[in-house]
Design a protein around this motif. Structure first.
Motif, mmCIF file in Angstrom:
data_model
loop_
_atom_site.group_PDB
_atom_site.id
_atom_site.type_symbol
_atom_site.label_atom_id
_atom_site.label_comp_id
_atom_site.label_asym_id
_atom_site.label_seq_id
_atom_site.Cartn_x
_atom_site.Cartn_y
_atom_site.Cartn_z
ATOM 1 N N ARG A 25 0.372 10.381 -3.689
ATOM 2 C CA ARG A 25 0.873 11.556 -3.302
ATOM 3 C C ARG A 25 1.488 12.338 -4.493
ATOM 4 O O ARG A 25 1.434 13.787 -4.343
ATOM 5 C CB ARG A 25 1.825 11.272 -2.168
ATOM 6 C CG ARG A 25 1.274 10.656 -0.896
ATOM 7 C CD ARG A 25 0.430 11.403 0.103
ATOM 8 N NE ARG A 25 -0.181 10.702 1.066
ATOM 9 C CZ ARG A 25 -1.281 11.424 1.728
ATOM 10 N NH1 ARG A 25 -1.816 12.500 1.396
ATOM 11 N NH2 ARG A 25 -1.764 10.790 2.810
ATOM 12 N N PHE A 69 -8.758 11.162 1.208
ATOM 13 C CA PHE A 69 -7.554 10.053 1.240
ATOM 14 C C PHE A 69 -6.988 9.901 2.796
ATOM 15 O O PHE A 69 -6.961 8.877 3.198
ATOM 16 C CB PHE A 69 -6.634 10.041 0.193
ATOM 17 C CG PHE A 69 -5.609 9.048 -0.095
ATOM 18 C CD1 PHE A 69 -5.995 7.806 -0.911
ATOM 19 C CD2 PHE A 69 -4.282 9.311 0.435
ATOM 20 C CE1 PHE A 69 -5.008 6.967 -1.092
ATOM 21 C CE2 PHE A 69 -3.482 8.186 0.445
ATOM 22 C CZ PHE A 69 -3.808 6.977 -0.489
ATOM 23 N N ASP A 70 -6.520 11.054 3.120
ATOM 24 C CA ASP A 70 -5.911 11.116 4.213
ATOM 25 C C ASP A 70 -6.828 10.531 5.745
ATOM 26 O O ASP A 70 -6.426 10.113 6.479
ATOM 27 C CB ASP A 70 -5.755 12.619 4.783
ATOM 28 C CG ASP A 70 -4.480 12.945 4.028
ATOM 29 O OD1 ASP A 70 -3.824 12.132 3.292
ATOM 30 O OD2 ASP A 70 -4.351 14.151 3.989
ATOM 31 N N LYS A 71 -8.216 10.720 5.232
ATOM 32 C CA LYS A 71 -9.162 10.443 6.361
ATOM 33 C C LYS A 71 -9.173 8.628 6.237
ATOM 34 O O LYS A 71 -9.405 8.052 7.228
ATOM 35 C CB LYS A 71 -10.769 10.593 6.190
ATOM 36 C CG LYS A 71 -10.361 12.288 6.638
ATOM 37 C CD LYS A 71 -11.993 12.908 6.523
ATOM 38 C CE LYS A 71 -11.869 14.467 6.718
ATOM 39 N NZ LYS A 71 -12.963 15.136 6.288
ATOM 40 N N CYS A 72 -8.854 8.125 5.163
ATOM 41 C CA CYS A 72 -9.324 6.756 5.085
ATOM 42 C C CYS A 72 -7.807 5.816 5.296
ATOM 43 O O CYS A 72 -7.691 4.577 5.221
ATOM 44 C CB CYS A 72 -9.616 6.506 3.628
ATOM 45 S SG CYS A 72 -10.932 7.139 3.081
ATOM 46 N N THR A 73 -6.714 6.417 5.317
ATOM 47 C CA THR A 73 -5.559 5.911 5.682
ATOM 48 C C THR A 73 -5.071 5.905 7.189
ATOM 49 O O THR A 73 -5.588 6.433 7.874
ATOM 50 C CB THR A 73 -4.151 6.492 4.762
ATOM 51 O OG1 THR A 73 -4.288 7.902 5.056
ATOM 52 C CG2 THR A 73 -4.550 6.307 3.327
ATOM 53 N N GLU A 86 -7.523 14.852 -1.507
ATOM 54 C CA GLU A 86 -6.169 14.456 -0.690
ATOM 55 C C GLU A 86 -6.898 14.347 0.984
ATOM 56 O O GLU A 86 -6.501 13.382 1.531
ATOM 57 C CB GLU A 86 -5.170 15.555 -0.537
ATOM 58 C CG GLU A 86 -4.045 15.333 0.244
ATOM 59 C CD GLU A 86 -3.154 16.621 0.103
ATOM 60 O OE1 GLU A 86 -2.023 16.276 0.371
ATOM 61 O OE2 GLU A 86 -3.497 17.704 0.049
ATOM 62 N N ARG A 96 0.579 -1.228 0.016
ATOM 63 C CA ARG A 96 0.060 -0.058 -0.034
ATOM 64 C C ARG A 96 0.751 1.421 0.086
ATOM 65 O O ARG A 96 0.312 2.364 -0.353
ATOM 66 C CB ARG A 96 -0.993 -0.004 1.137
ATOM 67 C CG ARG A 96 -0.081 0.224 2.719
ATOM 68 C CD ARG A 96 -1.422 0.064 3.624
ATOM 69 N NE ARG A 96 -0.790 0.504 5.037
ATOM 70 C CZ ARG A 96 -0.553 1.494 5.434
ATOM 71 N NH1 ARG A 96 -0.851 2.696 4.778
ATOM 72 N NH2 ARG A 96 0.026 1.655 6.681
ATOM 73 N N PHE A 97 2.073 1.241 0.473
ATOM 74 C CA PHE A 97 2.920 2.435 0.525
ATOM 75 C C PHE A 97 3.426 2.738 -0.966
ATOM 76 O O PHE A 97 3.511 3.909 -1.294
ATOM 77 C CB PHE A 97 4.117 2.015 1.316
ATOM 78 C CG PHE A 97 4.064 1.593 2.662
ATOM 79 C CD1 PHE A 97 3.405 2.741 3.840
ATOM 80 C CD2 PHE A 97 3.902 0.324 3.020
ATOM 81 C CE1 PHE A 97 3.140 2.207 5.024
ATOM 82 C CE2 PHE A 97 3.706 0.054 4.530
ATOM 83 C CZ PHE A 97 3.236 0.771 5.261
ATOM 84 N N GLU A 129 0.263 4.322 -2.235
ATOM 85 C CA GLU A 129 0.215 5.980 -1.327
ATOM 86 C C GLU A 129 1.317 6.797 -2.253
ATOM 87 O O GLU A 129 1.037 7.984 -2.483
ATOM 88 C CB GLU A 129 0.410 5.918 -0.242
ATOM 89 C CG GLU A 129 0.293 7.034 0.609
ATOM 90 C CD GLU A 129 0.227 7.252 2.028
ATOM 91 O OE1 GLU A 129 0.354 8.121 2.775
ATOM 92 O OE2 GLU A 129 0.354 5.860 2.544
#
Length: 69
Positions: A38, A65-69, A62, A30-31, A34
């Motif tokens: 980004r 996405f940040d809330k989901c990760t 963005e 996943r990195f 991501e």
């Protein structure tokens, strides 16, 4: 002189490329996914003027996405 997207953005990334990489198994974790996300977001924020529709939509994507990760 007209400055193109590719004059400003040296490492382009987009959702269709990410989809193709996902479908073909090119993301090992996943990195890596991501990192491409980004990159895409940073490119969009760099290329599109603050306050523009594209810039604002990038910020919203963005944030989601940040809330989901």
């Amino acid at each position: 002189m007209i400055i193109s997207y590719f004059d400003i953005i040296k490492s382009p990334m987009d959702l269709s490329t990410m989809h193709a990489k996902l479908e073909s198994g090119q993301y090992k974790d996943r990195f890596a996914f991501e990192a491409d996300f980004r990159l895409m977001v940073n490119n969009a924020k760099t290329y599109n003027m603050p306050g523009s529709f594209a810039h604002n939509e990038t910020l919203a994507l963005e944030s989601f996405f940040d809330k989901c990760t």
